[in-house]
Design a protein around this motif. Structure first.
Motif, PDB file in Angstrom:
ATOM      1  N   SER A  77       0.703  -1.193  -0.034  1.00 52.36           N
ATOM      2  CA  SER A  77      -0.022  -0.049  -0.014  1.00 52.36           C
ATOM      3  C   SER A  77       0.961   1.315   0.011  1.00 52.36           C
ATOM      4  N   GLN A  78       1.854   1.149   0.790  1.00 48.54           N
ATOM      5  CA  GLN A  78       2.813   2.440   0.810  1.00 48.54           C
ATOM      6  C   GLN A  78       3.479   2.630  -0.440  1.00 48.54           C
ATOM      7  N   THR A  79       3.997   1.376  -1.161  1.00 49.91           N
ATOM      8  CA  THR A  79       4.591   1.755  -2.514  1.00 49.91           C
ATOM      9  C   THR A  79       3.399   2.241  -3.455  1.00 49.91           C
ATOM     10  N   THR A  80       2.394   1.644  -3.438  1.00 47.47           N
ATOM     11  CA  THR A  80       1.339   2.549  -4.212  1.00 47.47           C
ATOM     12  C   THR A  80       1.001   3.767  -4.027  1.00 47.47           C
ATOM     13  N   ALA A  81       0.813   4.059  -2.919  1.00 46.47           N
ATOM     14  CA  ALA A  81       0.579   5.633  -2.393  1.00 46.47           C
ATOM     15  C   ALA A  81       1.674   6.393  -2.955  1.00 46.47           C
ATOM     16  N   SER A  82       2.922   5.902  -2.764  1.00 46.95           N
ATOM     17  CA  SER A  82       4.251   6.904  -3.198  1.00 46.95           C
ATOM     18  C   SER A  82       4.015   7.273  -4.986  1.00 46.95           C
ATOM     19  N   ARG A  83       3.402   6.364  -5.531  1.00 39.45           N
ATOM     20  CA  ARG A  83       3.362   6.343  -7.028  1.00 39.45           C
ATOM     21  C   ARG A  83       1.934   7.039  -7.549  1.00 39.45           C
ATOM     22  N   ASN A  84       1.020   7.067  -6.755  1.00 44.90           N
ATOM     23  CA  ASN A  84      -0.312   7.671  -7.109  1.00 44.90           C
ATOM     24  C   ASN A  84      -0.508   8.911  -6.478  1.00 44.90           C
ATOM     25  N   PRO A  85      -0.577  10.058  -7.034  1.00 43.81           N
ATOM     26  CA  PRO A  85      -0.756  11.310  -6.391  1.00 43.81           C
ATOM     27  C   PRO A  85      -1.799  11.549  -5.331  1.00 43.81           C
ATOM     28  N   VAL A  86      -3.064  11.018  -6.043  1.00 44.65           N
ATOM     29  CA  VAL A  86      -4.265  10.937  -5.262  1.00 44.65           C
ATOM     30  C   VAL A  86      -4.287  10.071  -3.738  1.00 44.65           C
ATOM     31  N   LEU A  87      -3.532   8.983  -3.970  1.00 48.02           N
ATOM     32  CA  LEU A  87      -3.439   8.092  -2.731  1.00 48.02           C
ATOM     33  C   LEU A  87      -2.315   9.048  -1.793  1.00 48.02           C
ATOM     34  N   ALA A  88      -1.224   9.673  -2.296  1.00 47.98           N
ATOM     35  CA  ALA A  88      -0.066  10.275  -1.645  1.00 47.98           C
ATOM     36  C   ALA A  88      -0.863  11.372  -0.688  1.00 47.98           C
ATOM     37  N   ASP A  89      -1.985  12.042  -1.455  1.00 50.72           N
ATOM     38  CA  ASP A  89      -2.336  13.112  -0.847  1.00 50.72           C
ATOM     39  C   ASP A  89      -3.459  12.849   0.079  1.00 50.72           C
ATOM     40  N   LEU A  90      -3.898  11.726   0.371  1.00 52.06           N
ATOM     41  CA  LEU A  90      -4.924  11.291   1.247  1.00 52.06           C
ATOM     42  C   LEU A  90      -4.407  11.050   2.583  1.00 52.06           C
ATOM     43  N   GLY A  91      -3.386  10.643   2.837  1.00 47.05           N
ATOM     44  CA  GLY A  91      -2.600  10.693   4.116  1.00 47.05           C
ATOM     45  C   GLY A  91      -3.237   9.831   5.058  1.00 47.05           C
ATOM     46  N   LEU A  92      -3.718   8.465   4.357  1.00 48.05           N
ATOM     47  CA  LEU A  92      -4.482   7.382   5.083  1.00 48.05           C
ATOM     48  C   LEU A  92      -3.468   6.469   5.629  1.00 48.05           C
ATOM     49  N   ASP A  93      -3.669   5.988   6.802  1.00 48.99           N
ATOM     50  CA  ASP A  93      -2.833   4.768   7.143  1.00 48.99           C
ATOM     51  C   ASP A  93      -3.237   3.726   6.389  1.00 48.99           C
ATOM     52  N   PRO A  94      -2.416   2.813   5.874  1.00 46.97           N
ATOM     53  CA  PRO A  94      -2.938   1.792   4.993  1.00 46.97           C
ATOM     54  C   PRO A  94      -3.416   0.623   5.706  1.00 46.97           C
ATOM     55  N   HIS A  95      -3.189   0.611   6.896  1.00 43.51           N
ATOM     56  CA  HIS A  95      -3.773  -0.494   8.077  1.00 43.51           C
ATOM     57  C   HIS A  95      -4.840  -0.123   8.460  1.00 43.51           C
ATOM     58  N   ASP A  96      -5.474   1.082   8.598  1.00 40.30           N
ATOM     59  CA  ASP A  96      -7.058   1.473   9.016  1.00 40.30           C
ATOM     60  C   ASP A  96      -8.072   1.569   8.135  1.00 40.30           C
ATOM     61  N   GLU A  97      -8.481   0.230   7.967  1.00 36.27           N
ATOM     62  CA  GLU A  97      -9.604   0.032   6.823  1.00 36.27           C
ATOM     63  C   GLU A  97     -10.962   1.128   7.105  1.00 36.27           C
ATOM     64  N   ASN A  98     -11.024   1.211   8.260  1.00 39.87           N
ATOM     65  CA  ASN A  98     -12.359   2.133   8.543  1.00 39.87           C
ATOM     66  C   ASN A  98     -12.009   3.483   8.244  1.00 39.87           C
TER      67      ASN A  98
ATOM     68  N   VAL B 104     -10.261   4.228   5.542  1.00 36.35           N
ATOM     69  CA  VAL B 104     -10.532   4.440   4.025  1.00 36.35           C
ATOM     70  C   VAL B 104     -11.896   4.304   3.708  1.00 36.35           C
ATOM     71  N   VAL B 105     -12.843   3.737   4.263  1.00 38.96           N
ATOM     72  CA  VAL B 105     -14.288   3.931   4.048  1.00 38.96           C
ATOM     73  C   VAL B 105     -14.732   5.156   4.481  1.00 38.96           C
ATOM     74  N   LYS B 106     -14.309   5.786   5.752  1.00 40.77           N
ATOM     75  CA  LYS B 106     -14.751   7.164   5.962  1.00 40.77           C
ATOM     76  C   LYS B 106     -14.270   8.343   4.873  1.00 40.77           C
ATOM     77  N   ALA B 107     -13.218   8.034   4.319  1.00 44.37           N
ATOM     78  CA  ALA B 107     -12.834   8.982   3.225  1.00 44.37           C
ATOM     79  C   ALA B 107     -13.499   8.891   2.111  1.00 44.37           C
ATOM     80  N   PHE B 108     -13.947   7.428   1.702  1.00 50.83           N
ATOM     81  CA  PHE B 108     -14.971   7.517   0.405  1.00 50.83           C
ATOM     82  C   PHE B 108     -16.065   8.192   0.861  1.00 50.83           C
ATOM     83  N   ALA B 109     -16.696   7.943   1.835  1.00 51.63           N
ATOM     84  CA  ALA B 109     -17.900   8.397   2.442  1.00 51.63           C
ATOM     85  C   ALA B 109     -17.915  10.081   2.437  1.00 51.63           C
ATOM     86  N   ALA B 110     -16.724  10.668   2.677  1.00 50.67           N
ATOM     87  CA  ALA B 110     -16.712  11.863   2.677  1.00 50.67           C
ATOM     88  C   ALA B 110     -16.584  12.814   1.444  1.00 50.67           C
ATOM     89  N   ASN B 111     -17.152  12.030   0.273  1.00 52.43           N
ATOM     90  CA  ASN B 111     -17.220  12.748  -1.050  1.00 52.43           C
ATOM     91  C   ASN B 111     -18.589  13.605  -0.934  1.00 52.43           C
TER      92      ASN B 111
END
Length: 484
Positions: free
Chosen positions: A3-24, A26-33
Motif C-alpha cells: 500500500s505504501q509503494t502504491t501511495a508513493s506512485r499515485n498522487p491521489v493516494l499520496a495526498d490522502l494521508g491514510l494509514d494503510p492499516h486503518d480500513e475504517n 479508507v471507508v470514511k474517506a470514501f464516504a466524505a465525497n
C-alpha cells in the motif's frame, strides 16, 4: 505491491494521508465525497440528480467496517449505510447522465466521477464487500462439488415451492389499508435492484470467452437487451405513479436489502473469478422474476390502478397469462442451458459454485421479502405505533423505569437522512414540530407531546418544521417491546 509503494506512485493516494492499516479510515474517506453528504430538507428526493446519494457519513464515526458483519445484523445500520456506499462504488464505474446539463447534478457529477472517488472506491470496495457479504459464508458455508442433476432438481423444487406460496411482501402489500402508499413503496424497491441486476448482466458480458463458454456471452447480452427493450414500459410505469426513472431518484427510500440484491449481482459480475457463482445468482434472479411477475403486476394494479406489461417482459415465462408448467419449463430450459456449459468447462466443482451463487441470491431475496413486508406493515400502522408509544411512555413513568435515552435539539429545516436504528426506539417531541417520513406519498407531522414507536431496522427520516425542535429517543428493550 504494498500500500505504501502504491501511495508513493499515485498522487491521489499520496495526498490522502491514510494509514494503510486503518480500513475504517479508507471507508470514511470514501464516504466524505461531497455527493454523499447528509441530505438537506429539499433533497428528500433527487429526481434530477443521479449523483446525489446521501450516506450519513457522520455515523461512520462509530460503525466498524473493518470486521465481518454477523448475519443477525444484516438489516441494521451498518448494512444500510454499507450497501449505500457499495452501490456508489459500483455505479461510479457505469455511465449515468443527468436529465440536462447545467442543472443540480453538475457539481455532484464531477465529484462522483473524479479520480479521487474512483481510487477511494477501489480501496473501500473490498472492505465493504467483506463486511456486507460475510453473512453468506456464515449461513451457507463453503461450496462443494455437485452433480448437474442434483442442482437441476434443487432448482425445480425451489421453483415449485415459490409458485405455490406468495412472498411475505406480496401478502403485506395487499393487506395494508393505504394500498397506494404500499404499492408506491413496493415500486421504489424494485427500482433499486431491477435495473442493477440487468446492468450487472451487461457488465459480465464484457470479455472474450466464447470459445470457453460459447453460450454465455449471448445469454448475458440478451439479459441486458431485454432490459433496454423494456425501458419505455419501465418509464411509463413510473410516470403513472408520479415517479421518475432517473438513477437514485429516491435514494433515501431504498431499503438496505433492496440495494443489497443489486449489489450482490454487481459484486459477482465484476469479480471475474466468480463467473459460475454469477450465473447461479442470475439464474435465481430469472426464476424470481418468473415467479413474481404476476404478483408484482397485481400489487401495482391493486394499489395504483396501473396496467403494465413490464414484469411479464422481464420474465422468461410468468404466471400472468401462462401456466405454471410453462414457467417451470422456461426456467428448466435455462437451467439446462447454463449447466451444460458450466459443467463442461468447470466440472462438478463449477456446478457447486453455480449452486452457491444461486443460494446466495436466494438468501438476499428472502431477506428482502421479510424486510419489505415488515416495512410496509409498520408504515401502514403509524397511528397504532403512536398509541403504543404513549402506552410505553406511561408504563415507564408509572413504574419509574429508566432506559437509555438520546436527546436532540435541532434547528429549522434540519434534516435527518433516512436511516434505521439497531434497537427499538420512541421518538418523543418535547418542544417544536417536525415532519416524520418513510415514503414519497406523504409526511407525518409530529407536534409537542407527540410520540411514535420505531421498531428496530425500520427505515425513516425527519425534518424540523419549527424554529427549533427538542425531541428524545428512549431505547426500548426487546422484552418490553414484545409486551406492548
Amino acid at each position: 505491491m504494498s500500500s505504501q509503494t502504491t501511495a508513493s506512485r499515485n498522487p491521489v493516494l499520496a495526498d490522502l494521508g491514510l494509514d494503510p492499516h486503518d480500513e475504517n479510515a479508507v471507508v470514511k474517506a470514501f464516504a466524505a465525497n461531497s455527493a454523499f453528504r447528509a441530505a438537506d430538507w429539499e433533497e428528500l428526493t433527487t429526481e434530477d440528480n443521479p449523483y446525489r446519494r446521501p450516506v450519513r457519513p457522520d455515523d461512520l464515526a462509530w460503525l466498524n467496517y473493518a470486521r465481518p458483519m454477523p448475519a443477525a445484523k444484516s438489516l441494521k445500520l451498518s448494512a444500510l449505510l454499507g450497501h449505500r456506499m457499495l452501490r456508489n462504488v459500483y455505479d461510479a464505474e457505469l455511465l449515468y447522465l443527468p436529465p440536462a446539463l447545467g442543472g443540480p447534478g453538475d457539481k455532484d457529477g464531477a465529484a462522483f466521477y473524479c479520480e479521487r472517488n474512483r481510487v477511494l472506491g477501489a480501496l473501500a470496495g473490498p472492505i465493504l464487500e467483506r463486511h456486507l457479504f460475510a453473512p453468506l459464508d456464515e449461513t451457507l458455508g463453503a461450496p462443494e462439488a455437485v452433480a448437474p442433476d442434483t442442482f437441476r432438481q434443487e432448482v425445480r423444487a425451489h421453483h415449485e415451492h415459490r409458485l405455490a406460496e406468495p412472498g411475505l411482501a406480496h401478502i403485506a402489500a395487499l393487506s395494508t389499508t393505504d394500498r397506494k402508499a404500499s404499492a408506491t413503496f413496493f415500486l421504489l424497491q424494485l427500482s433499486a435492484f431491477l435495473p442493477a441486476a440487468r446492468a450487472a448482466a451487461g457488465r459480465a458480458a464484457l470479455g472474450e470467452f466464447d470459445a470457453a463458454h460459447p453460450d454465455g456471452r449471448g445469454y448475458l447480452l440478451d439479459e441486458y437487451r431485454t432490459w433496454v427493450g423494456a425501458h419505455d414500459s419501465y418509464r411509463t410505469l413510473l410516470a403513472g405513479a408520479d415517479l421518475k426513472p432517473a438513477a437514485a431518484a429516491y435514494w433515501q427510500l431504498y431499503l438496505g436489502s433492496s440495494l443489497g440484491r443489486g449489489n450482490h449481482l454487481h459484486h459477482l459480475s465484476r469479480t471475474r473469478e466468480k463467473y459460475p457463482e454469477f450465473l447461479g445468482a442470475l439464474l435465481h434472479h430469472t426464476l424470481d422474476q418468473s415467479v413474481e411477475a404476476g404478483r408484482y403486476t397485481q400489487v401495482i394494479e391493486d394499489g395504483l390502478g396501473l396496467h403494465t406489461d413490464l414484469f411479464a417482459r422481464l420474465a422468461p415465462a410468468t404466471a400472468d397469462g401462462t401456466s405454471s408448467a410453462t414457467a417451470l419449463s422456461a426456467v428448466g430450459d435455462l437451467t439446462d442451458r447454463l449447466l451444460a456449459t458450466v459443467h463442461g468447462y468447470f466440472g462438478a466443482e463449477g456446478v457447486g459454485r453455480m449452486r452457491r451463487g444461486f443460494a446466495e441470491a436466494r438468501w438476499f431475496a428472502e431477506l428482502w421479502d421479510e424486510d419489505l413486508a415488515k416495512q410496509l406493515a409498520w408504515a401502514d400502522t403509524i397511528p397504532e405505533h403512536q398509541e403504543k408509544a404513549a402506552r410505553i411512555d406511561a408504563y415507564l413513568k408509572e413504574n419509574n423505569i429508566e432506559v437509555d435515552l438520546d436527546t436532540f435539539v435541532e434547528s429549522h429545516e434540519e434534516t435527518s437522512t433516512t436511516h434505521v436504528h439497531n434497537e427499538h426506539r420512541l421518538v418523543m417531541v418535547e418542544r417544536g414540530q417536525m415532519h416524520f417520513w418513510n415514503n414519497v406519498t406523504h409526511k407525518i407531522e409530529l407536534h409537542e407531546g407527540d410520540k411514535v414507536l420505531i421498531p428496530v431496522t425500520r427505515l425513516h427520516g425527519s425534518t424540523v418544521l419549527s424554529g427549533e425542535c427538542t425531541y428524545h429517543q428512549p431505547i426500548i428493550p426487546e422484552e418490553m417491546y414484545q409486551r406492548f
